[in-house]
Structure formats: C-alpha cells, structure tokens
Design an enzyme around this catalytic site. Structure first.
Site, short mmCIF file in Angstrom:
data_model
loop_
_atom_site.label_atom_id
_atom_site.label_comp_id
_atom_site.label_asym_id
_atom_site.label_seq_id
_atom_site.Cartn_x
_atom_site.Cartn_y
_atom_site.Cartn_z
N GLN A 10 2.69 -2.24 18.99
CA GLN A 10 2.22 -3.63 18.89
C GLN A 10 3.37 -4.62 18.82
OE1 GLN A 10 0.33 -4.77 15.16
NE2 GLN A 10 -0.59 -6.59 16.09
N TYR A 136 2.04 5.00 3.27
CA TYR A 136 2.72 3.96 4.05
C TYR A 136 3.59 3.10 3.13
CZ TYR A 136 3.07 -0.08 7.24
OH TYR A 136 3.50 -1.10 8.05
#
Ligand code: VAH
Length: 311
Positions: A10, A136
């Site tokens: 992205q 994460y």
C-alpha cells in the site's frame, strides 16, 4: 539511489512512484516478493528474510538509502504471530545489517500500533508508555528500539514515523485493522453502502496517503542535527470513527447506507490503540504538517476511486 522493500504494498507502490518523480526513475530500485504486472521500472525480486539476497541487490545497484516497507500488518500478524515475527523482525534486522555494512540512510515506518491500552489515549505524546498487546505492536516497538540502537551503536542514519491508518486508492492495504477506512470508499461507489467491521465510536488516527508520502520525504531530507528523536516520530492528521467517514461520504452521496457487523479480533486491536496522537515533535523538529482533513480526503478519494473502477 534508493532501494525500496515492499514496493508493491500500500505504501511502497506510491512511495516508489513519488521518489521516481522527485529523483528520477533510474534512482529508485523497487523490490518485493513477487514480480510486478506490466512496466514497473527498475525492479528486483527480494525476500527480506533472505539477508544475503537483500545485501547483494543493495550492493549491485550501489544504493545509498533503504526505505524498508516490507511487513505484515496488524490483523494478519495477529492471525500468524510467529510468521509476523520472522518477517517483521527478521526482515528489519536484515535491512539494518545491509544499511550498516553499506553505510546507507534508512527509513522504516512504525505505527500507532506501537502503543497499547495503558498508553494515554488522547493526543498520545511522542515519549510515553508503550506496552502494545498485539504481535504487530510488539514488532513496531521492537523495531523502533532496534533502529535507535543501530543509530547509537553503529551510526546508521535511521529515521521513522509512527503512521496512522493510511487511506489510499492505488494499492489496497493487506491485512490491516484500519482497512475499513479504505474499503468504505470502494463499497460506497460500488454499492452505495458499507458494513463496517469496526464499531461506532472507535476513534483511531487516520491519514491520507499524500500526507504520508510527503512526511517520509520531508523527514528523510531533514537536517539530522535538528532531530532530537529518530525512531519513530508521531505524525497525525485525522482522528475519526467509522460514523465520521459515513457522514463525510453522505455529503456527496446522501443515500449512502452504513451498517455494522463487528469483527471481534480487529475490534480488540483497534480498542488497544490511541484515539488520537500528538505530532508536536515532528512539527517542531522537521516541520511536519498534514494537509488533508476528512472532507478534503473524501472528496478526492470518491473521485479517484470512481475513476479507478470507472463507474
Ligand atoms: C494496520 N494500517 O491496520 C495498519 C496500520 C495504524 C494501522 O499499522 O495494521
């Protein structure tokens, strides 16, 4: 010359294009796990968990900077935590080792995901408690510390920003928690409706991709003597909940219908993150500023997505 990892992702797909526009097509070596479709300019297949391959490509192209973007995002990392550690930390260590050996300038992003439930939730300060409860987040905090270590111990010029949820229309995000804020625009154009997997009232910091890309270039071109912080700067633009996106879209599409079907995994990740973060340090140390609020972003996203799926 700049090497970009995760160049098909992205951020990577748009950063590669922007860097080529600024510095010249042949000055940016794009790399990713798989070959791109069509003409993509200078490209090499690189698996960032293969340190030798990464080093060889950086040496072969005589790059002087690395923009390390290859990573698994929060929801995917929560589903595959061991793989996330291997890619997010193994890949980062390999990229930092290459930067150290070849004396390269280094950028890698952190995220609002580097904060946890015990962090102050509103206008989260630059320096504060970071006890994230996701793999994460553990990767992002560890990554920030690792990049600071490579700077203080080996003198590598490492710099980074903590990105909010990024909204863009060129390449879709993969496996993030904030992806709803991208999907909503596509669904609005395709179906005039969107069912959000994040509940009403869930505030997170969001940012339009142009602001994110400008922040990267501005930070990398900043005078290093002015940097008190390095890894990683809070940057912010839009603190919003799903209903704020629906409201902004309704200004253009009054019949747009919003509904909710909460995904407990991604909701729990979102609930552990701040509502808004303070970008004071980035503004003071290298002049960061965001130009897109939710209405300006929505106007641009709707027109760009409409063109992209040529409705
Ligand atoms: C994610 N888009 O959702 C990424 C980002 C702040 C969110 O890290 O995981």
């Amino acid at each position: 010359k700049i090497l970009v990892t995760g160049a098909l992702g992205q951020i990577g797909s748009e950063l590669t294009g922007m860097l080529r526009r600024i510095y010249g097509e042949d000055k940016v070596i794009a790399t990713d796990l798989r070959e791109p479709e069509g003409d993509f300019g200078p490209f090499e297949v690189v698996d960032v968990t293969n340190g030798e391959q990464l080093y060889d490509v950086a040496k072969k192209h005589k790059v002087d900077s690395v923009m390390h973007l290859a990573a698994l995002l929060s929801a995917k990392a929560e589903a595959f935590p061991k793989m996330a550690w291997d890619i997010n930390m193994g890949g980062l260590l390999n990229a930092l080792e290459t930067a150290k050996e070849l004396d390269l300038k280094f950028f890698t992003p952190s995220s609002i995901g580097a904060f946890g439930p015990s962090t102050p939730r509103d206008q989260t300060p630059q320096d504060t408690l970071q006890r994230p409860t996701t793999m994460y987040g553990v990767n992002k905090v560890s990554g920030e510390l690792l990049c600071d270590y490579y700077h203080s111990r080996f003198g590598v010029d490492t710099r980074g920003v903590r990105f909010p949820g990024l909204i863009s229309y060129v390449a879709p995000p993969g496996g993030g928690t904030t992806d709803y804020a991208v999907e909503i625009y596509y669904e609005a154009i395709r179906k005039g409706a969107y069912e959000s997997y994040i509940s009403k009232g869930t505030y997170m910091d969001m940012m339009y991709m142009p602001d994110a890309l400008n922040a990267i270039v501005k930070l990398m071109e900043a005078n290093p003597n002015k940097l008190v912080h390095r890894n990683a700067f809070n940057i912010a633009a839009i603190s919003a909940a799903p209903e704020d996106f629906a409201k902004a879209i309704k200004k253009h599409m009054p019949d747009f219908k919003m509904s909710y079907s909460v995904d407990p995994i991604r909701q729990s990740i979102a609930d552990s993150w701040p509502n808004s973060i303070s970008a004071d340090a980035a503004a003071a140390e290298w002049g960061f500023e965001a130009k897109y609020d939710i209405d300006r972003m929505t106007t641009d996203m709707l027109s760009k997505v409409r063109k992209k799926i040529n409705v």
